[in-house]
Design a protein around this motif. Structure first.
Motif, PDB file in Angstrom:
ATOM      1  N   LYS A 160       0.830  -1.210   0.000  1.00  8.94           N
ATOM      2  CA  LYS A 160       0.000   0.000   0.000  1.00  8.94           C
ATOM      3  C   LYS A 160       0.862   1.256   0.000  1.00  8.94           C
ATOM      4  N   ASN A 161       1.889   1.282   0.846  1.00 11.29           N
ATOM      5  CA  ASN A 161       2.767   2.454   0.891  1.00 11.29           C
ATOM      6  C   ASN A 161       3.535   2.619  -0.418  1.00 11.29           C
ATOM      7  N   SER A 162       3.867   1.504  -1.039  1.00 10.43           N
ATOM      8  CA  SER A 162       4.544   1.543  -2.331  1.00 10.43           C
ATOM      9  C   SER A 162       3.654   2.194  -3.383  1.00 10.43           C
ATOM     10  N   ASP A 164       0.978   4.141  -2.798  1.00 11.54           N
ATOM     11  CA  ASP A 164       0.667   5.515  -2.401  1.00 11.54           C
ATOM     12  C   ASP A 164       1.803   6.479  -2.733  1.00 11.54           C
ATOM     13  N   SER A 165       3.045   6.018  -2.578  1.00 11.52           N
ATOM     14  CA  SER A 165       4.188   6.904  -2.809  1.00 11.52           C
ATOM     15  C   SER A 165       4.676   6.866  -4.255  1.00 11.52           C
ATOM     16  N   GLY A 166       4.199   5.899  -5.029  1.00 11.48           N
ATOM     17  CA  GLY A 166       4.611   5.812  -6.431  1.00 11.48           C
ATOM     18  C   GLY A 166       5.998   5.232  -6.608  1.00 11.48           C
ATOM     19  N   THR A 167       6.454   4.481  -5.628  1.00 11.08           N
ATOM     20  CA  THR A 167       7.758   3.816  -5.738  1.00 11.08           C
ATOM     21  C   THR A 167       7.548   2.318  -5.805  1.00 11.08           C
ATOM     22  N   GLU A 171      12.038  -0.233  -2.985  1.00 15.00           N
ATOM     23  CA  GLU A 171      12.394   1.109  -2.495  1.00 15.00           C
ATOM     24  C   GLU A 171      11.629   1.437  -1.224  1.00 15.00           C
ATOM     25  N   THR A 172      10.356   1.072  -1.179  1.00 12.23           N
ATOM     26  CA  THR A 172       9.546   1.312   0.016  1.00 12.23           C
ATOM     27  C   THR A 172      10.110   0.522   1.191  1.00 12.23           C
ATOM     28  N   MET A 175      13.047   2.298   2.535  1.00 14.92           N
ATOM     29  CA  MET A 175      12.644   3.460   3.335  1.00 14.92           C
ATOM     30  C   MET A 175      12.200   3.020   4.727  1.00 14.92           C
TER      31      MET A 175
END
Length: 182
Positions: A160-162, A164-167, A171-172, A175
């Motif tokens: 989901k964070n991937s 949402d952030s477009g990465t 990479e997520t 992070m």
């Protein structure tokens, strides 16, 4: 972007083919008289179709086909005796004299085939290298330990964070590791 490049040694013939395609609702990227010019236009688009005659000012259609990237197809418009012995891979042929209906239907069919292949490529899952898999695994373990998540919840959190952030997911995960490892 898909481009249609029209290449004929006679500039008037090339312009006429372009006009026929334009009237059929297709956008032509370039009109030229040599294979070298066609290669320049091919560099400006991701994939496309080259509509050409048998002999160009600087090369034969077969040479141009060899120089084109694999994501290009070619439509050869020539008399049947020029290509009756067979065509190279990625080359379709239309007989002279040309019928507008045949030209438009053939180019439309080629475009649809390219779109179908593109959609199929997008649906294939991207393979991650072992380093990326290891980073994702470590980030999941960290999330599971610190936030009392199950493996599935940690995976969905990264996913989901991937998105949402477009990465991408690796990479997520990097992070998450850099933020939570402090």
């Amino acid at each position: 972007m898909v481009g249609i490049i029209v290449v004929f040694p006679n500039k008037d013939n090339a312009a006429n083919i372009r006009n026929l395609l334009a009237r059929g609702g297709m956008t032509v990227t370039g009109v030229c008289t040599t294979g070298a010019q066609a290669m320049n236009y091919a560099d400006t688009v991701d994939e496309g179709i080259v509509v050409c005659g048998y002999k160009l000012k600087d090369m034969l259609y077969s040479e141009l086909r060899e120089y084109l990237p694999s994501n290009f197809e070619m439509l050869l418009i020539a008399s049947p005796d020029k290509w009756s012995s067979g065509l190279a891979d990625g080359v379709m042929g239309l007989n002279m004299p040309l019928k507008v209906y045949d030209l438009l239907n053939t180019v439309e069919m080629m475009l649809e085939s390219m779109n179908r292949r593109r959609r199929k490529r997008k649906q294939e899952p991207k393979e991650r290298n072992p380093k990326q898999q290891e980073v994702i695994r470590r980030a999941k373990e960290l999330l599971m330990d610190r936030n009392n998540m199950s493996e599935g919840e940690a995976h969905r959190y990264l996913q989901k964070n991937s998105m949402d952030s477009g990465t991408n997911m690796a990479e997520t995960a990097e992070m998450v590791l850099s933020i939570m490892a402090k």
